[in-house]
Scaffold this motif. Structure first.
Motif, PDB file in Angstrom:
ATOM      1  N   HIS A  49       0.837  -1.203   0.000  1.00  0.00           N
ATOM      2  CA  HIS A  49       0.000   0.000   0.000  1.00  0.00           C
ATOM      3  C   HIS A  49       0.870   1.250   0.000  1.00  0.00           C
ATOM      4  O   HIS A  49       2.058   1.200   0.251  1.00  0.00           O
ATOM      5  N   GLN A  97       0.792   5.039   1.881  1.00  0.00           N
ATOM      6  CA  GLN A  97       0.179   5.768   2.989  1.00  0.00           C
ATOM      7  C   GLN A  97       0.235   7.263   2.689  1.00  0.00           C
ATOM      8  O   GLN A  97       1.303   7.804   2.371  1.00  0.00           O
ATOM      9  N   LYS A 108     -10.784  -1.059   8.211  1.00  0.00           N
ATOM     10  CA  LYS A 108      -9.522  -1.069   8.950  1.00  0.00           C
ATOM     11  C   LYS A 108      -9.631  -2.046  10.116  1.00  0.00           C
ATOM     12  O   LYS A 108     -10.713  -2.226  10.677  1.00  0.00           O
ATOM     13  N   TRP A 137      -9.114   3.459   4.453  1.00  0.00           N
ATOM     14  CA  TRP A 137      -8.305   2.699   3.510  1.00  0.00           C
ATOM     15  C   TRP A 137      -9.137   2.371   2.277  1.00  0.00           C
ATOM     16  O   TRP A 137     -10.340   2.130   2.373  1.00  0.00           O
ATOM     17  N   HIS A 178      -3.828   3.924   1.909  1.00  0.00           N
ATOM     18  CA  HIS A 178      -4.244   4.157   3.293  1.00  0.00           C
ATOM     19  C   HIS A 178      -4.110   5.647   3.561  1.00  0.00           C
ATOM     20  O   HIS A 178      -3.064   6.233   3.282  1.00  0.00           O
ATOM     21  N   GLY A 185      -4.115   8.154   6.635  1.00  0.00           N
ATOM     22  CA  GLY A 185      -4.040   8.223   8.085  1.00  0.00           C
ATOM     23  C   GLY A 185      -4.195   9.659   8.560  1.00  0.00           C
ATOM     24  O   GLY A 185      -3.805  10.600   7.875  1.00  0.00           O
TER      25      GLY A 185
END
Length: 112
Positions: free
Chosen positions: A8, A10, A36, A47, A56, A58
């Motif tokens: 992935h 981020q 998640k 995500w 993802h 955050g």
């Protein structure tokens, strides 16, 4: 050690931006939201997954979008996204840049 692929990418986002991120990553880019894990869900964020890609997002308290860092997604019809004229500076691809709702830079590439 051998790198076999990427799991992935981020990206960061500000607190409370999940609804806007869903509109963009699901509604515009066509990715599917991925639940998640419970412990990570407590931190916020969201995500997404598509064919061969996972993103993802955050939550970051002092969020500032990166100016150069970005994911580059391969697409099969760039004209669906192109409000601007694609460039051809990367040999073999047409490409455009856009921003997600919180300012993260996104590159879209279509092979020629």
């Amino acid at each position: 050690m051998t790198i076999r692929g990427m799991h992935h990418v981020q990206l960061a986002a500000p607190k409370g931006s999940e609804p806007l991120l869903r509109e963009f990553y699901e509604g515009v880019l066509g990715l599917e939201e991925v639940p998640k894990p419970p412990e990570l869900a407590k931190r916020g964020g969201v995500w997404f997954r598509g064919e061969g890609v996972e993103v993802h997002l955050g939550i970051e308290d002092d969020f500032r979008p990166a100016r150069k860092a970005h994911p580059a997604f391969l697409v099969d019809d760039l004209d669906l996204y192109a409000a601007q004229t694609p460039d051809e500076f990367l040999p073999g691809y047409r490409r455009i840049y856009l921003s997600d709702p919180v300012g993260n830079r996104i590159e879209l590439l279509q092979p020629v």
